[in-house]
Each structure stands twice: as structure tokens, then as C-alpha cells.
Design an enzyme around this catalytic site. Structure first.
Site, short mmCIF file in Angstrom:
data_model
loop_
_atom_site.label_atom_id
_atom_site.label_comp_id
_atom_site.label_asym_id
_atom_site.label_seq_id
_atom_site.Cartn_x
_atom_site.Cartn_y
_atom_site.Cartn_z
N TYR A 162 5.04 7.33 -6.06
CA TYR A 162 3.61 7.23 -5.73
C TYR A 162 2.98 8.61 -5.51
CZ TYR A 162 0.43 3.26 -4.85
OH TYR A 162 -0.53 2.28 -4.96
N GLU A 169 -2.23 12.82 -11.33
CA GLU A 169 -3.62 12.39 -11.56
C GLU A 169 -4.60 13.46 -11.07
OE1 GLU A 169 -4.23 8.43 -9.97
OE2 GLU A 169 -2.33 7.76 -10.82
C1 LIG Z 1 -14.35 4.29 -9.98
C2 LIG Z 1 -13.47 5.39 -9.59
C3 LIG Z 1 -12.39 4.95 -8.70
C4 LIG Z 1 -11.62 6.11 -8.17
C5 LIG Z 1 -10.83 5.73 -6.97
C6 LIG Z 1 -10.03 6.85 -6.49
C7 LIG Z 1 -9.11 6.41 -5.39
C8 LIG Z 1 -7.77 6.90 -5.57
C9 LIG Z 1 -6.76 6.46 -4.59
C10 LIG Z 1 -5.68 5.63 -5.25
C11 LIG Z 1 -4.58 6.40 -5.82
C12 LIG Z 1 -3.70 5.51 -6.70
C13 LIG Z 1 -2.91 6.37 -7.57
C14 LIG Z 1 -1.95 5.58 -8.45
O1 LIG Z 1 -2.56 5.32 -9.70
C15 LIG Z 1 -0.74 6.39 -8.65
C16 LIG Z 1 0.41 5.58 -9.08
O2 LIG Z 1 0.41 4.39 -9.26
S1 LIG Z 1 1.80 6.46 -9.25
C17 LIG Z 1 3.06 5.26 -9.56
C18 LIG Z 1 3.63 4.65 -8.29
N1 LIG Z 1 2.84 3.52 -7.88
C19 LIG Z 1 3.32 2.44 -7.23
O3 LIG Z 1 4.50 2.31 -6.97
C20 LIG Z 1 2.36 1.38 -6.84
C21 LIG Z 1 2.19 0.47 -7.90
N2 LIG Z 1 1.17 -0.47 -7.57
C22 LIG Z 1 1.38 -1.59 -6.88
O4 LIG Z 1 2.45 -1.89 -6.43
C23 LIG Z 1 0.24 -2.53 -6.72
O5 LIG Z 1 -0.72 -2.16 -7.64
C24 LIG Z 1 -0.37 -2.60 -5.32
C25 LIG Z 1 -1.70 -3.33 -5.42
C26 LIG Z 1 -0.57 -1.21 -4.74
C27 LIG Z 1 0.55 -3.36 -4.34
O6 LIG Z 1 0.91 -4.50 -4.78
P1 LIG Z 1 0.89 -5.88 -3.98
O7 LIG Z 1 0.09 -5.96 -2.76
O8 LIG Z 1 0.54 -6.86 -5.02
O9 LIG Z 1 2.35 -5.93 -3.43
P2 LIG Z 1 3.56 -6.75 -3.98
O10 LIG Z 1 3.99 -6.26 -5.29
O11 LIG Z 1 4.59 -6.73 -2.91
O12 LIG Z 1 2.98 -8.23 -4.16
C28 LIG Z 1 2.46 -9.02 -3.07
C29 LIG Z 1 2.60 -10.48 -3.43
O13 LIG Z 1 1.88 -10.80 -4.61
C30 LIG Z 1 2.78 -11.22 -5.63
N3 LIG Z 1 2.31 -10.67 -6.88
C31 LIG Z 1 1.55 -9.58 -7.06
N4 LIG Z 1 1.34 -9.35 -8.35
C32 LIG Z 1 1.99 -10.33 -9.02
C33 LIG Z 1 2.17 -10.64 -10.38
N5 LIG Z 1 1.64 -9.87 -11.35
N6 LIG Z 1 2.91 -11.71 -10.69
C34 LIG Z 1 3.47 -12.49 -9.75
N7 LIG Z 1 3.34 -12.25 -8.43
C35 LIG Z 1 2.62 -11.18 -8.07
C36 LIG Z 1 4.12 -10.68 -5.21
O14 LIG Z 1 5.19 -11.36 -5.74
C37 LIG Z 1 4.03 -10.84 -3.72
O15 LIG Z 1 4.19 -12.20 -3.39
P3 LIG Z 1 5.15 -12.68 -2.20
O16 LIG Z 1 4.78 -11.86 -1.00
O17 LIG Z 1 4.88 -14.15 -2.05
O18 LIG Z 1 6.54 -12.40 -2.70
#
Ligand SMILES: CCCCCCCCCCCCC[C@@H](O)CC(=O)SCCNC(=O)CCNC(=O)[C@H](O)C(C)(C)COP(=O)(O)OP(=O)(O)OC[C@H]1O[C@@H](n2cnc3c(N)ncnc32)[C@H](O)[C@@H]1OP(=O)(O)O
Length: 240
Positions: A162, A169
């Protein structure tokens, strides 16, 4: 016969546990398999390009189409959240997805001069590693056959990936600044018929600054998820 009835009861119980129906579950399995495949295709294309050319120059151009498709499809994650088939925060998902879409369409795609920057390759590699792990985690989890190492990778690799992705970015936006300033792209100068002015250069500075309050929210959200999933802690989420 009895066994297939038992199987469907087990499946129904699993669905109820997750609070989603069979149609939603089937759609999510399809969506996550498609996204895992898309990011795998990207990974293979990047490795092949680098092995053939021995340089990252031209890599973005060669994979841009696939990247645009699959990163833009991620907008569906907001829809999933909105219609309640995944239990996650709209705010956290919205910030994550919009910042990625912004990086792809309004930075890297729009400003050709920066496409060969090392920082572009940095965030591309990090995004690819993250998304292959994340979507395969969701797929196996929905199929109730989740290998522990995928679960562990999903909730551990982000600790490093992350912040490194964010560095990639931010460096890319920084590299774009001089071109944006020189070209005046996406900017609206006065006088004009709407009587409003907008300077994309300053907008980018605000976007960069907004990482300071927003990124920690995402990072701490993931740390809470990690404690919940890997250590079974019961976490009471604030209503965000
Ligand atoms: C208009 C201009 C806008 C400019 C804004 C500028 C702001 C900048 C700040 C932000 C910076 C972000 C930078 C970023 O792009 C950099 C990177 O990503 S680098 C790579 C590393 N990144 C990561 O590791 C994070 C990846 N992202 C995520 O994990 C998700 O997107 C996030 C929303 C952050 C978190 O996910 P979530 O809350 O969904 O957590 P979980 O994965 O644990 O899921 C929770 C529960 O939901 C179920 N779920 C979610 N998605 C799915 C799916 N596709 N299919 C099935 N189920 C899903 C999951 O199973 C969990 O359920 P349960 O708790 O019942 O098990």
C-alpha cells in the site's frame, strides 16, 4: 439425492451467513474470476514485455488497453456496495476506486510524456500484485475453498504494497505537474461564458495533499480487516 440436498443446504447456509442470495453470489464469483484473469493477463504482458525489450520504455503503451478495461470495471465495486451484496464501506471503496480511475484516465493516459516514468511501472507492478491476490481471495472465499496462504497474503502484503503504491502514484502526479502547467490542460481560464476558472495544476496539488488525510483511513481500515480476518478479533466499525 440426499447428499445433493445436503450440499444445497450447506450452500444456502453459507449464503445466509454472508447475507447474499445465489444470484448475487454467482455474479460475484464471475466478477472476481474475470478480474483475477484480467490482472493475471496484465502481469504476464508486463513480464513478457520486459523480457523481450529489456527495458520498461513502452511498457505502459503496450498494456494500457487492458489496464483501462480492468481498472474501470472496478467501478462495479461501488455498485456492489450500493446494492448491498458486499459488506464494505462505500466511503473506503469510493476513495480507493476513484483514486485509481483518476490515476489511469486523468494522469497516465492523458499525459503521454510521463508514461515511461519508473514511478508508473512501480504503481503498475504494485497494483497488479495486489489485485491478483485480492480477487483470488474473494473468489476462493466465495467458493468456500480458501487456501490459508491466499488469505494471509491478502491481509499481509498490503502492509508494504500500500505505501509503496502510494509513493509510485504521488511520484507520477509530481512528474506530470510541469506538463500540466505548460499545456494548461483541463483548465478553464477567465474570461469565459461560464465565468468560472479552474486550474488543473492546482487541482493536482490538492489531490496530492489529500493523500495525507485519506490514505491513513484506508490503511487503518485494512489493518482492522487484518485483525478481524487473521486474528478473529471482533471489530466494531465506526459508521463511515
Ligand atoms: C477525483 C480524484 C480523487 C483523488 C483522491 C485522492 C485520494 C488518495 C488517497 C487514496 C490512496 C489510494 C492509493 C491506492 O491506489 C494505492 C494502492 O492500491 S497500492 C496497492 C495496495 N493496495 C491494497 O492493498 C488495497 C487494495 N484495496 C482494497 O483492499 C479495497 O479496495 C479496500 C476498499 C481498500 C478495502 O476493501 P474492503 O473493505 O472491501 O475489505 P475486504 O477486502 O476485507 O472486504 C470486506 C468484505 O466485503 C467482501 N467483499 C469485498 N469485495 C468483494 C468482492 N469483489 N467479492 C466478494 N466479496 C467482496 C469481503 O469478502 C468482506 O466480506 P466478509 O467480511 O463478510 O468476509
Amino acid at each position: 439425492m440426499a447428499s445433493s440436498e445436503e450440499d444445497s443446504t450447506v450452500e444456502e447456509k453459507e449464503n445466509n451467513k454472508r447475507g447474499i442470495g445465489t444470484v448475487a453470489r454467482t455474479w460475484l464469483i464471475f466478477y472476481n474470476i474475470a478480474m483475477t484473469t484480467g490482472w493475471l493477463v496484465l502481469a504476464i504482458a508486463m513480464i513478457r514485455f520486459y523480457m523481450q525489450k529489456g527495458s520498461h520504455k513502452g511498457l505502459y503503451r503496450s498494456i494500457q488497453k487492458t489496464l483501462k478495461y480492468f481498472q474501470t470495471f472496478a467501478l462495479l465495486e461501488l455498485v456492489h456496495c450500493l446494492i448491498g451484496i458486499v459488506h464494505t464501506s462505500m466511503l473506503v471503496t469510493g476513495v480507493q476506486v476513484s483514486s485509481r480511475i483518476f490515476m489511469v484516465w486523468f494522469i497516465t493516459q492523458s499525459i503521454k510524456q510521463i508514461q515511461n516514468e519508473e514511478s508508473v511501472i512501480l504503481f503498475l507492478v504494485i497494483w497488479t500484485m495486489t489485485e491478483i491476490t485480492r480477487y483470488s481471495y474473494y473468489t476462493f472465499n466465495l467458493l468456500n475453498h480458501l487456501p490459508y496462504f491466499i488469505k494471509w497474503a491478502r491481509y499481509t502484503l498490503f502492509i508494504i504494497l500500500y505505501p509503496v503504491g502510494v509513493v509510485g502514484e504521488l511520484l507520477t502526479i509530481y512528474a506530470a505537474l510541469p506538463y500540466v502547467q505548460k499545456s494548461g490542460m483541463y483548465s478553464l481560464r477567465l474570461p469565459n461564458k461560464y465565468n468560472v476558472s479552474f486550474d488543473y495544476y492546482y487541482f493536482l496539488l490538492i489531490v496530492m495533499a489529500s493523500y495525507i488525510p485519506l490514505f491513513p483511513q484506508l490503511y487503518f481500515h485494512m489493518l482492522r480487516q487484518r485483525r478481524k480476518v487473521l486474528h478473529g478479533e471482533v471489530i466494531v466499525e465506526k459508521d463511515d
